[in-house]
Design a protein around this motif. Structure first.
Motif, PDB file in Angstrom:
ATOM      1  N   THR A 110      38.253   8.566  -3.187  1.00 56.34           N
ATOM      2  CA  THR A 110      38.017   9.002  -1.609  1.00 56.34           C
ATOM      3  C   THR A 110      38.155  10.593  -1.712  1.00 56.34           C
ATOM      4  OG1 THR A 110      39.835   8.219  -0.782  1.00 56.34           O
ATOM      5  CG2 THR A 110      37.915   6.943  -0.397  1.00 56.34           C
ATOM      6  N   GLU A 111      39.730  10.712  -1.981  1.00 57.06           N
ATOM      7  CA  GLU A 111      40.173  12.165  -2.271  1.00 57.06           C
ATOM      8  C   GLU A 111      39.207  13.028  -3.240  1.00 57.06           C
ATOM      9  OE1 GLU A 111      44.163  12.644  -1.540  1.00 57.06           O
ATOM     10  OE2 GLU A 111      44.361  10.962  -0.499  1.00 57.06           O
ATOM     11  N   GLY A 112      39.079  12.057  -4.132  1.00 54.99           N
ATOM     12  CA  GLY A 112      38.579  12.915  -5.716  1.00 54.99           C
ATOM     13  C   GLY A 112      37.200  13.316  -5.258  1.00 54.99           C
ATOM     14  N   ALA A 113      36.287  12.483  -4.451  1.00 58.79           N
ATOM     15  CA  ALA A 113      35.049  12.995  -4.227  1.00 58.79           C
ATOM     16  C   ALA A 113      34.968  14.425  -3.569  1.00 58.79           C
ATOM     17  CB  ALA A 113      34.314  11.938  -3.528  1.00 58.79           C
ATOM     18  N   ASP A 114      36.078  14.604  -2.395  1.00 62.74           N
ATOM     19  CA  ASP A 114      35.985  15.894  -1.959  1.00 62.74           C
ATOM     20  C   ASP A 114      37.033  16.919  -2.559  1.00 62.74           C
ATOM     21  OD1 ASP A 114      34.553  14.900   0.266  1.00 62.74           O
ATOM     22  OD2 ASP A 114      36.273  13.949   1.232  1.00 62.74           O
ATOM     23  N   THR A 115      37.511  16.748  -3.804  1.00 62.77           N
ATOM     24  CA  THR A 115      38.259  17.844  -4.365  1.00 62.77           C
ATOM     25  C   THR A 115      37.793  19.069  -4.249  1.00 62.77           C
ATOM     26  OG1 THR A 115      39.393  15.804  -5.561  1.00 62.77           O
ATOM     27  CG2 THR A 115      39.311  18.246  -6.648  1.00 62.77           C
ATOM     28  N   PHE A 116      36.714  19.408  -4.937  1.00 63.47           N
ATOM     29  CA  PHE A 116      36.206  20.611  -4.963  1.00 63.47           C
ATOM     30  C   PHE A 116      35.775  21.248  -3.806  1.00 63.47           C
ATOM     31  CE2 PHE A 116      35.196  18.845  -9.321  1.00 63.47           C
ATOM     32  CZ  PHE A 116      36.271  19.373  -9.788  1.00 63.47           C
ATOM     33  N   ILE A 117      35.235  20.218  -2.745  1.00 58.87           N
ATOM     34  CA  ILE A 117      34.940  20.737  -1.517  1.00 58.87           C
ATOM     35  C   ILE A 117      35.896  21.287  -0.768  1.00 58.87           C
ATOM     36  CG2 ILE A 117      33.833  19.974   0.769  1.00 58.87           C
ATOM     37  CD1 ILE A 117      32.285  17.964  -0.983  1.00 58.87           C
ATOM     38  N   THR A 118      37.408  20.509  -0.677  1.00 58.58           N
ATOM     39  CA  THR A 118      38.288  21.162   0.062  1.00 58.58           C
ATOM     40  C   THR A 118      38.773  22.236  -0.681  1.00 58.58           C
ATOM     41  OG1 THR A 118      39.735  19.401  -1.122  1.00 58.58           O
ATOM     42  CG2 THR A 118      38.800  18.531   1.047  1.00 58.58           C
ATOM     43  N   ASN A 119      38.621  22.179  -1.844  1.00 57.58           N
ATOM     44  CA  ASN A 119      39.482  23.655  -2.835  1.00 57.58           C
ATOM     45  C   ASN A 119      38.365  24.789  -2.590  1.00 57.58           C
ATOM     46  OD1 ASN A 119      42.326  22.893  -3.715  1.00 57.58           O
ATOM     47  ND2 ASN A 119      40.949  21.120  -4.151  1.00 57.58           N
ATOM     48  N   GLU A 120      37.339  24.784  -1.662  1.00 61.98           N
ATOM     49  CA  GLU A 120      36.441  25.847  -1.889  1.00 61.98           C
ATOM     50  C   GLU A 120      36.936  27.432  -1.702  1.00 61.98           C
ATOM     51  OE1 GLU A 120      32.922  27.738   1.076  1.00 61.98           O
ATOM     52  OE2 GLU A 120      33.840  25.780   1.790  1.00 61.98           O
ATOM     53  N   GLY A 121      38.040  27.473  -0.813  1.00 58.24           N
ATOM     54  CA  GLY A 121      38.440  28.800  -0.850  1.00 58.24           C
ATOM     55  C   GLY A 121      39.274  29.280  -2.123  1.00 58.24           C
ATOM     56  N   LEU A 122      39.920  28.390  -2.686  1.00 62.70           N
ATOM     57  CA  LEU A 122      40.428  28.636  -3.953  1.00 62.70           C
ATOM     58  C   LEU A 122      39.631  28.926  -5.262  1.00 62.70           C
ATOM     59  CD1 LEU A 122      43.950  26.502  -3.899  1.00 62.70           C
ATOM     60  CD2 LEU A 122      43.709  28.949  -3.501  1.00 62.70           C
ATOM     61  N   ILE A 123      38.391  27.814  -5.261  1.00 60.62           N
ATOM     62  CA  ILE A 123      37.490  27.935  -6.374  1.00 60.62           C
ATOM     63  C   ILE A 123      36.888  29.413  -6.204  1.00 60.62           C
ATOM     64  CG2 ILE A 123      35.279  27.186  -7.103  1.00 60.62           C
ATOM     65  CD1 ILE A 123      36.450  24.374  -6.202  1.00 60.62           C
ATOM     66  N   LYS A 124      36.521  29.942  -5.069  1.00 60.99           N
ATOM     67  CA  LYS A 124      35.883  31.317  -4.762  1.00 60.99           C
ATOM     68  C   LYS A 124      36.667  32.434  -5.029  1.00 60.99           C
ATOM     69  CE  LYS A 124      32.052  29.564  -1.994  1.00 60.99           C
ATOM     70  NZ  LYS A 124      31.317  29.791  -0.583  1.00 60.99           N
ATOM     71  N   HIS A 125      38.035  32.292  -4.891  1.00 64.76           N
ATOM     72  CA  HIS A 125      39.006  33.717  -4.870  1.00 64.76           C
ATOM     73  C   HIS A 125      40.076  33.609  -6.066  1.00 64.76           C
ATOM     74  CE1 HIS A 125      37.432  33.634  -0.819  1.00 64.76           C
ATOM     75  NE2 HIS A 125      37.373  35.068  -1.064  1.00 64.76           N
ATOM     76  N   LEU A 126      40.140  32.143  -6.728  1.00 63.07           N
ATOM     77  CA  LEU A 126      41.169  32.081  -7.724  1.00 63.07           C
ATOM     78  C   LEU A 126      40.537  31.855  -9.120  1.00 63.07           C
ATOM     79  CD1 LEU A 126      44.243  31.914  -8.499  1.00 63.07           C
ATOM     80  CD2 LEU A 126      43.955  29.504  -8.146  1.00 63.07           C
ATOM     81  N   THR A 184      39.203  22.252 -13.443  1.00 63.90           N
ATOM     82  CA  THR A 184      40.179  21.218 -13.977  1.00 63.90           C
ATOM     83  C   THR A 184      41.618  21.136 -13.126  1.00 63.90           C
ATOM     84  OG1 THR A 184      39.119  20.875 -16.066  1.00 63.90           O
ATOM     85  CG2 THR A 184      41.250  19.573 -15.945  1.00 63.90           C
ATOM     86  N   VAL A 185      41.992  22.314 -12.657  1.00 64.08           N
ATOM     87  CA  VAL A 185      43.307  22.571 -12.032  1.00 64.08           C
ATOM     88  C   VAL A 185      43.042  21.751 -10.753  1.00 64.08           C
ATOM     89  CG1 VAL A 185      44.624  24.282 -10.842  1.00 64.08           C
ATOM     90  CG2 VAL A 185      43.711  24.679 -13.187  1.00 64.08           C
ATOM     91  N   TYR A 186      42.145  21.981  -9.845  1.00 64.86           N
ATOM     92  CA  TYR A 186      41.799  21.121  -8.709  1.00 64.86           C
ATOM     93  C   TYR A 186      41.872  19.653  -8.986  1.00 64.86           C
ATOM     94  CZ  TYR A 186      40.692  25.913  -7.764  1.00 64.86           C
ATOM     95  OH  TYR A 186      40.652  27.525  -8.260  1.00 64.86           O
ATOM     96  N   ALA A 187      41.233  19.121 -10.056  1.00 68.17           N
ATOM     97  CA  ALA A 187      41.103  17.829 -10.177  1.00 68.17           C
ATOM     98  C   ALA A 187      42.642  17.247 -10.517  1.00 68.17           C
ATOM     99  CB  ALA A 187      40.350  17.467 -11.281  1.00 68.17           C
ATOM    100  N   LEU A 188      43.256  18.033 -11.431  1.00 71.28           N
ATOM    101  CA  LEU A 188      44.839  17.623 -11.666  1.00 71.28           C
ATOM    102  C   LEU A 188      45.472  17.525 -10.469  1.00 71.28           C
ATOM    103  CD1 LEU A 188      44.945  19.316 -15.214  1.00 71.28           C
ATOM    104  CD2 LEU A 188      45.226  17.049 -14.489  1.00 71.28           C
ATOM    105  N   VAL A 224      38.079  11.834 -10.751  1.00 73.34           N
ATOM    106  CA  VAL A 224      37.806  13.004  -9.638  1.00 73.34           C
ATOM    107  C   VAL A 224      37.137  14.085 -10.214  1.00 73.34           C
ATOM    108  CG1 VAL A 224      39.433  14.674  -8.860  1.00 73.34           C
ATOM    109  CG2 VAL A 224      40.462  12.538  -8.923  1.00 73.34           C
ATOM    110  N   ILE A 225      37.008  14.140 -11.577  1.00 72.70           N
ATOM    111  CA  ILE A 225      36.142  15.277 -11.915  1.00 72.70           C
ATOM    112  C   ILE A 225      34.775  14.903 -11.991  1.00 72.70           C
ATOM    113  CG2 ILE A 225      35.392  16.395 -14.253  1.00 72.70           C
ATOM    114  CD1 ILE A 225      38.139  16.275 -15.240  1.00 72.70           C
ATOM    115  N   LEU A 226      34.449  13.753 -12.320  1.00 74.65           N
ATOM    116  CA  LEU A 226      32.922  13.318 -12.229  1.00 74.65           C
ATOM    117  C   LEU A 226      32.529  13.112 -10.768  1.00 74.65           C
ATOM    118  CD1 LEU A 226      30.429  12.135 -13.772  1.00 74.65           C
ATOM    119  CD2 LEU A 226      31.552   9.845 -13.548  1.00 74.65           C
ATOM    120  N   PHE A 227      32.910  12.425 -10.084  1.00 70.21           N
ATOM    121  CA  PHE A 227      32.716  12.267  -8.721  1.00 70.21           C
ATOM    122  C   PHE A 227      32.810  13.571  -7.791  1.00 70.21           C
ATOM    123  CE2 PHE A 227      33.413   7.871  -9.870  1.00 70.21           C
ATOM    124  CZ  PHE A 227      32.023   7.279  -9.321  1.00 70.21           C
TER     125      PHE A 227
END
Length: 308
Positions: free
Chosen positions: A105-121, A126-130, A200-203
């Motif tokens: 459940t949380e893995g499916a939202d991993t990159f969505i919830t880290n949107e701000g960091l992904i766009k600016h960091l 893989t960091v966000y999956a870890l 987490v990576i795949l989903f």
């Protein structure tokens, strides 16, 4: 000068295309190498969740203890199984299930919830999956405290042969009790964490592109919980058929991959009879899962920042 510059450009190594196995592997390798980053982020997630709480992250342990105790006493009476052996069984099942559920459940939202960091960091995805897997691992460690307490309370019952089926069951399966094979739970937990990363990576990648996937996963996990031997045992299935042979009814558990993930940790921690085919199934799923995760990383890693 222009000719020299042209020669240098021609001699420079060509950058790997965005869709390449090299870049996919480099993302995973570099993500693992940045352990201070994802380790700090994962720990901060837990601190932030329980900020201004009196007992802080110990709420994780307390909530697990209350749930396991309440359901353990209830279902032990419904199934006519001694609470001394059923409560530890249910407790460990809940602990491992909590980690698996979080990865789904949380893995499916991993990159969505880290949107701000992904766009600016500028960091590997893989960091966000870890970060997610590390946070769930810390929660698993907190919940294992409940297992230690339950083990201390029911030590005398778990260190001798016992059954996990109603006493009237014909030819019940006797479990050998706790022994040195309990150490097999350590590689079991490590293997589950390794599988959690590919999940987490795949989903996470798929859910970033198709936002309905997290809702589908959330709905299916409810069904998977009741289909997985957590609040019931395979011994109960076996006891419902004359002669103690579960037949096709045991396939309800055996065809459920989550059962094998739970069993490689629960069986050694409780002194249950160990079936090595559980390890074979999990290892096979590990290979298949990481193959799919690498394929998703190769083809869609560079698009995640545009999809979030």
């Amino acid at each position: 000068m222009q000719a020299t510059a042209e020669i240098e450009r021609n001699d420079a190594p060509a950058a790997a295309p965005s869709r390449s196995w090299t870049r996919a592997w480099a993302d995973i390798r570099n993500g693992i190498a940045q352990r201070e980053l994802w380790g700090h982020l994962g720990w901060q997630d837990i601190k932030q969740r329980y900020r201004r709480s009196v007992i802080g992250p110990l709420w994780i342990t307390l909530s697990m203890a209350i749930t396991a105790a309440g359901l353990g006493f209830l279902y032990s009476q419904l199934f006519h199984i001694p609470v001394e052996t059923f409560l530890p069984y249910l407790t460990v099942g809940f602990i491992v299930w909590g980690f698996i559920l979080g990865c789904l459940t949380e893995g499916a939202d991993t990159f969505i919830t880290n949107e701000g960091l992904i766009k600016h960091l500028p960091a590997p995805i893989t960091v966000y999956a870890l970060r997610t897997v590390w946070r769930l691992t810390l929660m698993l460690a907190h919940n294992l405290v409940v297992y230690v307490v339950v083990l201390a309370v029911f030590w005398s019952h778990l260190t001798q042969r016992y059954i996990l089926s109603p006493p009237e069951t014909p030819n019940p399966e006797w479990h050998h009790g706790l022994g040195w094979d309990a150490l097999l739970a350590i590689p079991g937990i490590a293997l589950i964490a390794l599988n959690g990363l590919w999940v987490v990576i795949l989903f996470g990648i798929i859910s970033t592109r198709y936002r309905d996937i997290p809702q589908v996963i959330s709905a299916l996990t409810q069904l998977l919980f009741f289909m997985t031997p957590i609040v019931w045992t395979t011994d109960i299935l076996r006891s419902r058929v004359g002669g103690g042979d579960g037949g096709w009814r045991e396939l309800v558990a055996e065809l459920n991959p989550l059962y094998h993930y739970i069993q490689i940790v629960r069986a050694p921690l409780l002194g249950n009879n160990m079936n090595w085919h559980n390890w074979v199934v999990v290892l096979g799923l590990t290979i298949v899962g990481w193959s799919l995760a690498f394929l998703a990383m190769r083809n869609y890693r560079a698009r995640v920042s545009y999809w979030v």
